[in-house]
Design a protein around this motif. Structure first.
Motif, PDB file in Angstrom:
ATOM      1  N   GLN A 139      95.700  67.481  30.886  1.00 12.12           N
ATOM      2  CA  GLN A 139      96.044  68.811  30.369  1.00 12.12           C
ATOM      3  C   GLN A 139      96.265  69.915  31.397  1.00 12.12           C
ATOM      4  N   VAL A 140      95.475  69.934  32.471  1.00 12.75           N
ATOM      5  CA  VAL A 140      95.544  71.104  33.341  1.00 12.75           C
ATOM      6  C   VAL A 140      95.171  70.759  34.778  1.00 12.75           C
ATOM      7  N   LEU A 141      95.824  71.427  35.712  1.00 13.79           N
ATOM      8  CA  LEU A 141      95.556  71.268  37.148  1.00 13.79           C
ATOM      9  C   LEU A 141      95.552  72.651  37.775  1.00 13.79           C
ATOM     10  N   ALA A 142      94.583  72.904  38.638  1.00 18.31           N
ATOM     11  CA  ALA A 142      94.493  74.200  39.318  1.00 18.31           C
ATOM     12  C   ALA A 142      94.649  74.031  40.817  1.00 18.31           C
ATOM     13  N   ILE A 198     102.916  70.629  45.724  1.00 20.91           N
ATOM     14  CA  ILE A 198     101.659  70.334  45.029  1.00 20.91           C
ATOM     15  C   ILE A 198     101.185  68.923  45.369  1.00 20.91           C
ATOM     16  N   GLN A 199     102.107  67.972  45.385  1.00 18.48           N
ATOM     17  CA  GLN A 199     101.754  66.597  45.742  1.00 18.48           C
ATOM     18  C   GLN A 199     101.199  66.507  47.158  1.00 18.48           C
ATOM     19  N   SER A 201     110.312  73.013  40.160  1.00 18.59           N
ATOM     20  CA  SER A 201     111.401  72.594  41.046  1.00 18.59           C
ATOM     21  C   SER A 201     110.954  71.410  41.901  1.00 18.59           C
ATOM     22  N   LYS A 202     111.892  70.761  42.546  1.00 20.48           N
ATOM     23  CA  LYS A 202     111.557  69.639  43.425  1.00 20.48           C
ATOM     24  C   LYS A 202     110.643  70.096  44.562  1.00 20.48           C
ATOM     25  N   ASN A 203     110.905  71.297  45.091  1.00 22.67           N
ATOM     26  CA  ASN A 203     110.069  71.812  46.182  1.00 22.67           C
ATOM     27  C   ASN A 203     108.644  72.088  45.717  1.00 22.67           C
ATOM     28  N   ILE A 213     102.361  65.414  39.402  1.00 26.77           N
ATOM     29  CA  ILE A 213     101.576  66.155  40.392  1.00 26.77           C
ATOM     30  C   ILE A 213     100.100  65.781  40.365  1.00 26.77           C
ATOM     31  N   SER A 214      99.695  64.994  39.379  1.00 25.89           N
ATOM     32  CA  SER A 214      98.283  64.648  39.225  1.00 25.89           C
ATOM     33  C   SER A 214      97.876  63.527  40.171  1.00 25.89           C
ATOM     34  N   ALA A 215      96.627  63.598  40.637  1.00 23.68           N
ATOM     35  CA  ALA A 215      96.057  62.520  41.446  1.00 23.68           C
ATOM     36  C   ALA A 215      95.273  61.552  40.576  1.00 23.68           C
ATOM     37  N   LEU A 216      95.187  61.852  39.275  1.00 25.51           N
ATOM     38  CA  LEU A 216      94.444  61.005  38.347  1.00 25.51           C
ATOM     39  C   LEU A 216      95.352  59.946  37.737  1.00 25.51           C
ATOM     40  N   GLN A 217      94.774  58.811  37.389  1.00 25.22           N
ATOM     41  CA  GLN A 217      95.544  57.773  36.716  1.00 25.22           C
ATOM     42  C   GLN A 217      95.982  58.239  35.337  1.00 25.22           C
TER      43      GLN A 217
END
Length: 240
Positions: free
Chosen positions: A81-84, A10-11, A3-5, A73-77
């Motif tokens: 595959q996965v974020l925890a 996460i961001q 969802s947007k929330n 949601i990733s901080a990587l360029q």
């Protein structure tokens, strides 16, 4: 589908204030998440693409997301595959200085340098780091990624260094341009090694506590060394 929330929440963990308020941090990539799953860190949620879930399966922690969602949601360029989402660990002990070598970091500001220094410490078997309160935060996403998992094996305290160094009864080494030749120093069994800020070096108020200033002899014309590179060279010649 997120969802947007959820996306916004996460961001927000990319920001220090939100990490401090929630006590959470982000870790990305298969290798890092795999290590976290086998560590004593508590994982709150795993967001993974279909490729990762096919290889690792699913459970109550795993939520499958699309590659487009992971990119948001990733901080990587290049998301991987996965974020925890992981709980931070609060240290309830104090550093034990006697009988070992510890690192002291004075005002390290660059997250990449910080993460690499933690990784170097892990390589040389150093288990604890004491950092000034203005040193970059351990759970900064770039620090976490740069450690390549080594943050799980290193204890790190943030302390006022003037007071901390004033209490020590072990040798205090410091990386200084005017120090003694590194290659003429004996191997260390115990003590601390102080590494200064990338551009300013060790702050003046800490210099009186350094009783073993050391320098890496310069042969060429470079003005200075990267803090992490210098740390690696120093440890490779001081560790017994």
């Amino acid at each position: 589908m997120l969802s947007k929330n959820e996306l916004k929440y996460i961001q927000s963990l990319c920001h220090k204030k939100q990490r401090q308020e929630t006590g959470l941090f982000l870790a990305e990539g298969p290798k890092l998440v795999e290590e976290l799953l086998h560590s004593d860190y508590r994982i709150k949620k795993i967001l993974a693409t279909g490729q990762w879930t096919e290889e690792h399966g699913t459970n109550h922690l795993v939520e499958q997301v699309t590659e487009a969602e992971l990119e948001k949601i990733s901080a990587l360029q290049t998301p991987n595959q996965v974020l925890a989402i992981v709980e931070q660990k609060a240290l309830v002990t104090e550093p034990v200085i006697e009988g070992r070598l510890s690192l002291v970091l004075d005002g390290i500001q660059d997250p990449g340098n910080m993460g690499t220094i933690i990784r170097i410490a892990d390589w040389f078997g150093i288990e604890q780091i004491i950092a000034s309160e203005d040193t970059v935060e351990l759970y900064n996403p770039k620090v976490i990624q740069s450690t390549m998992g080594s943050f799980m094996r290193i204890k790190l305290w943030y302390k006022p260094l003037t007071h901390f160094l004033s209490t020590l009864q072990v040798p205090v080494y410091g990386a200084l341009l005017t120090g003694n030749n590194l290659y003429e120093q004996p191997l260390l069994k115990e003590g601390v090694l102080v590494i200064g800020n990338e551009s300013k070096g060790i702050r003046p108020e800490l210099l009186p506590f350094i009783n073993h200033p050391v320098t890496i002899p310069r042969i060429g014309g470079a003005e200075s060394l990267n803090a992490a590179v210098a740390t690696g060279i120093l440890l490779s010649h001081l560790i017994k």
